[in-house]
Design a protein around this motif. Structure first.
Motif, PDB file in Angstrom:
ATOM      1  N   UNK A   5       0.812  -1.210   0.000  1.00  0.00           N
ATOM      2  CA  UNK A   5       0.000   0.000   0.000  1.00  0.00           C
ATOM      3  C   UNK A   5       0.840   1.253   0.000  1.00  0.00           C
ATOM      4  N   UNK A   6       0.180   2.403   0.217  1.00  0.00           N
ATOM      5  CA  UNK A   6       0.891   3.682   0.199  1.00  0.00           C
ATOM      6  C   UNK A   6       1.637   3.936   1.497  1.00  0.00           C
ATOM      7  N   UNK A   7       2.562   4.879   1.441  1.00  0.00           N
ATOM      8  CA  UNK A   7       3.266   5.304   2.640  1.00  0.00           C
ATOM      9  C   UNK A   7       2.363   6.268   3.394  1.00  0.00           C
ATOM     10  N   UNK A   8       1.857   5.853   4.518  1.00  0.00           N
ATOM     11  CA  UNK A   8       0.936   6.657   5.316  1.00  0.00           C
ATOM     12  C   UNK A   8       1.576   7.099   6.628  1.00  0.00           C
ATOM     13  N   UNK A   9       2.892   7.283   6.606  1.00  0.00           N
ATOM     14  CA  UNK A   9       3.606   7.655   7.833  1.00  0.00           C
ATOM     15  C   UNK A   9       3.263   6.698   8.962  1.00  0.00           C
ATOM     16  N   UNK A  69      -4.665  12.830  -1.881  1.00  0.00           N
ATOM     17  CA  UNK A  69      -4.993  14.212  -1.549  1.00  0.00           C
ATOM     18  C   UNK A  69      -3.873  14.854  -0.745  1.00  0.00           C
ATOM     19  N   UNK A  70      -3.290  14.123   0.195  1.00  0.00           N
ATOM     20  CA  UNK A  70      -2.186  14.688   0.977  1.00  0.00           C
ATOM     21  C   UNK A  70      -0.996  15.014   0.068  1.00  0.00           C
ATOM     22  N   UNK A 131       7.383  14.691  -7.772  1.00  0.00           N
ATOM     23  CA  UNK A 131       6.553  14.153  -6.698  1.00  0.00           C
ATOM     24  C   UNK A 131       5.719  12.986  -7.214  1.00  0.00           C
ATOM     25  N   UNK A 132       5.766  11.903  -6.496  1.00  0.00           N
ATOM     26  CA  UNK A 132       5.093  10.696  -6.914  1.00  0.00           C
ATOM     27  C   UNK A 132       4.355  10.064  -5.750  1.00  0.00           C
ATOM     28  N   UNK A 133       3.330   9.311  -6.109  1.00  0.00           N
ATOM     29  CA  UNK A 133       2.625   8.489  -5.148  1.00  0.00           C
ATOM     30  C   UNK A 133       3.441   7.206  -4.988  1.00  0.00           C
ATOM     31  N   UNK A 134       3.721   6.806  -3.767  1.00  0.00           N
ATOM     32  CA  UNK A 134       4.573   5.644  -3.535  1.00  0.00           C
ATOM     33  C   UNK A 134       3.774   4.458  -3.009  1.00  0.00           C
TER      34      UNK A 134
END
Length: 174
Positions: A5-9, A69-70, A131-134
């Motif tokens: 999934x994405x990096x969500x901190x 969105x972030x 900037x990319x979605x990871x």
């Protein structure tokens, strides 16, 4: 044992290992002509637009809690601009459906464009060249992958890269 999934901190008890990046794409209904604002750059599959220079348009954006969105909001902050959405939705899929229905522009990671049904009435632009979605693997700290898990992860990584190439081929013949 692990998730993709994405990096969500993630909290400190988890480790996020990025293995894939997707550019964020501005999806523009045919009712807006922003082609003169697009700049073709070497290394970018789609024209790049500067959000600060675009004419006023309606935006359908994901809720502020979503990863896309972030990331979009961070790009806007870096550019020194703010874009207020006409409507907020819960997912990229719904945002894309709104764009397909000519309700407004949306932003989505390239991989989500696979869910489009009517791309012939849309235009596509990158909104950043850096900037990319990871996406990556999320696991508990201390968790070691067994060989089968490593193989599974490598298959997912390969499929994501191949999927990106297929989407770009459909969109612009890249």
């Amino acid at each position: 044992d692990f998730a993709i999934g994405p990096d969500l901190n993630w909290s400190r008890e988890f480790i996020f290992e990025k293995f894939y990046q997707d550019p964020l794409i501005l999806v523009v209904p045919e009712r807006y002509d922003i082609e003169p604002f697009g700049e073709h750059r070497d290394g970018l599959p789609l024209p790049l637009v500067d959000l600060r220079r675009l004419p006023e348009m309606d935006y359908i954006l994901q809720e502020e809690t979503t990863a896309v969105r972030r990331e979009f909001d961070q790009i806007c902050r870096d550019l020194g601009c703010r874009i207020e959405p006409k409507m907020q939705v819960t997912s990229s899929t719904i945002a894309l459906q709104a764009a397909e229905n000519q309700m407004g522009c949306c932003v989505a990671a390239l991989g989500h464009l696979a869910f489009l049904n009517n791309r012939e009435k849309l235009k596509f632009y990158q909104i950043s060249d850096r900037d990319y979605s990871a996406a990556g693997v999320i696991r508990l700290r201390g968790k070691k992958f067994i060989d089968e898990e490593k193989y599974c992860i490598s298959c997912i990584k390969k499929a994501m890269k191949e999927g990106e190439q297929e989407i770009l081929k459909r969109l612009c013949g890249v």
